[in-house]
Design an enzyme around this catalytic site. Structure first.
Site, PDB file in Angstrom:
ATOM      1  N   ASP A   1       0.871  -1.173   0.000  1.00 55.30           N
ATOM      2  CA  ASP A   1       0.000   0.000   0.000  1.00 55.30           C
ATOM      3  C   ASP A   1       0.908   1.222   0.000  1.00 55.30           C
ATOM      4  O   ASP A   1       1.699   1.411   0.920  1.00 55.30           O
ATOM      5  CB  ASP A   1      -0.873  -0.026   1.264  1.00 55.30           C
ATOM      6  N   MET A   2       0.805   2.026  -1.037  1.00 54.84           N
ATOM      7  CA  MET A   2       1.747   3.126  -1.231  1.00 54.84           C
ATOM      8  C   MET A   2       1.584   4.258  -0.230  1.00 54.84           C
ATOM      9  O   MET A   2       2.368   5.197  -0.205  1.00 54.84           O
ATOM     10  CB  MET A   2       1.627   3.660  -2.661  1.00 54.84           C
TER      11      MET A   2
ATOM     12  N   ASN B   1       2.706   4.253 -11.735  1.00 52.22           N
ATOM     13  CA  ASN B   1       1.366   4.378 -12.301  1.00 52.22           C
ATOM     14  C   ASN B   1       0.259   4.441 -11.248  1.00 52.22           C
ATOM     15  O   ASN B   1      -0.812   4.957 -11.514  1.00 52.22           O
ATOM     16  CB  ASN B   1       1.135   3.183 -13.243  1.00 52.22           C
ATOM     17  N   HIS B   2       0.531   3.936 -10.051  1.00 49.86           N
ATOM     18  CA  HIS B   2      -0.526   3.859  -9.041  1.00 49.86           C
ATOM     19  C   HIS B   2      -1.055   5.253  -8.709  1.00 49.86           C
ATOM     20  O   HIS B   2      -0.345   6.249  -8.847  1.00 49.86           O
ATOM     21  CB  HIS B   2       0.006   3.199  -7.761  1.00 49.86           C
TER      22      HIS B   2
ATOM     23  N   SER C   1      -1.900  12.855 -16.102  1.00 53.41           N
ATOM     24  CA  SER C   1      -3.206  12.951 -16.733  1.00 53.41           C
ATOM     25  C   SER C   1      -3.431  14.375 -17.213  1.00 53.41           C
ATOM     26  O   SER C   1      -2.915  15.324 -16.625  1.00 53.41           O
ATOM     27  CB  SER C   1      -4.258  12.532 -15.706  1.00 53.41           C
TER      28      SER C   1
ATOM     29  N   TYR D   1      -5.890  15.789  -6.115  1.00 50.88           N
ATOM     30  CA  TYR D   1      -5.398  14.952  -7.211  1.00 50.88           C
ATOM     31  C   TYR D   1      -4.562  15.793  -8.183  1.00 50.88           C
ATOM     32  O   TYR D   1      -3.454  15.405  -8.578  1.00 50.88           O
ATOM     33  CB  TYR D   1      -6.593  14.324  -7.935  1.00 50.88           C
TER      34      TYR D   1
ATOM     35  N   ALA E   1      -3.164  18.715  -7.633  1.00 48.58           N
ATOM     36  CA  ALA E   1      -1.953  19.214  -6.974  1.00 48.58           C
ATOM     37  C   ALA E   1      -0.855  18.158  -7.003  1.00 48.58           C
ATOM     38  O   ALA E   1       0.312  18.459  -7.288  1.00 48.58           O
ATOM     39  CB  ALA E   1      -2.260  19.617  -5.541  1.00 48.58           C
TER      40      ALA E   1
ATOM     41  N   LYS F   1      -0.489  15.665  -9.127  1.00 50.20           N
ATOM     42  CA  LYS F   1       0.007  15.471 -10.499  1.00 50.20           C
ATOM     43  C   LYS F   1       0.949  16.612 -10.908  1.00 50.20           C
ATOM     44  O   LYS F   1       1.937  16.385 -11.590  1.00 50.20           O
ATOM     45  CB  LYS F   1      -1.164  15.357 -11.493  1.00 50.20           C
TER      46      LYS F   1
END
Ligand SMILES: *[C@@H]1O[C@H](CO)[C@@H](O)[C@H](O)[C@H]1NC(C)=O
Length: 228
Positions: free
Chosen positions: A96-97, A123-124, A178, A191, A193, A195
């Site tokens: 679990d990251m 990728n997670h 993305s 999300y 922020a 990326k």
């Protein structure tokens, strides 16, 4: 982001892999991937899973990681079936990251299982399940820490632990981002922020890799999904 993601992931994974290999500076030849030692995070579903299948088909050795062991097992089984290489290595490690200290174990496991590392595919992600507005509440701040750990800091930690091995192999780091990061979509503060943070960090790391003449490449894969 949860919506329609499964359907999209199949087509998108091909695009991501094409990006990954095209931007490495040479023309893509599937034979280049054969026997490569590849670690993919978030590989139990979605784009990560489809990337695993593509790499398996091209004869790569794989370590997959994600939280859900039952799904990872299924993906590994299918990778074995798809691989043209009977000696290819396909292993998985559950992690679990959000537990950053596990990133070290994931890299160690991968390097041991594969006897080195050529390609790290980050990728997670913890995807927002619904649009949530930012109110600045204590809850928001607490969630921010977890989100940044998973969606940003884990990327940096994994890349850092992998770096000594990638320097040896003149390998690659590829991270999945993305197009949403380019748009200030209401309800997606955390999300987007994260990326942005990834792009910033790895954009600089790429320059440093070139400056230090390491031969390690850093590739940003920007997923641009549309429906169907
Ligand atoms: C922020 O916290 C409030 C509750 O305090 C919640 O309603 C809202 O959805 C949260 N926003 C995010 C981005 O998590």
């Amino acid at each position: 982001m949860g919506y329609g993601l499964k359907k999209l992931s199949l087509a998108l994974s091909a695009v991501v892999i094409a990006y990954l290999l095209m931007y490495s500076g040479t023309k893509f030849d599937p034979a280049d991937v054969q026997d490569k030692k590849v670690l993919i995070t978030g590989a139990s579903s979605g784009i990560g899973k489809q990337m695993a299948y593509h790499f398996a088909k091209m004869g790569a050795n794989l370590v997959l990681t994600a939280r859900r062991e039952n799904l990872l097992k299924e993906v590994i089984e299918k990778c074995k079936q798809l691989s043209p290489n009977p000696n290819a290595n396909h292993a998985y490690i559950v992690a679990d990251m959000k537990e950053l200290q596990k990133t070290k174990d994931v890299i160690k496991f991968s390097v041991d299982a594969l006897k080195g590392l050529d390609i790290l595919v980050l990728n997670h992600a913890r995807l927002p399940t619904t649009f949530k507005l930012w109110f600045g509440s204590q809850q928001n701040l607490t969630d921010l820490a977890t989100d940044m750990d998973i969606n940003f800091r884990a990327y940096v930690h994994l890349a850092s632990h992998a770096l000594p091995h990638l320097l040896k192999s003149k390998g690659r780091i590829a991270f999945v981002s993305s197009v949403t990061e380019r748009f200030p979509i209401p309800g997606m503060t955390m999300y987007i922020a994260a990326k942005h943070a990834i792009q910033g960090f790895f954009g600089v790391l790429r320059q440093e890799m070139v400056l230090r003449n390491t031969g390690v490449s850093v590739t940003s894969c920007i997923v641009a999904g549309t429906s169907k």
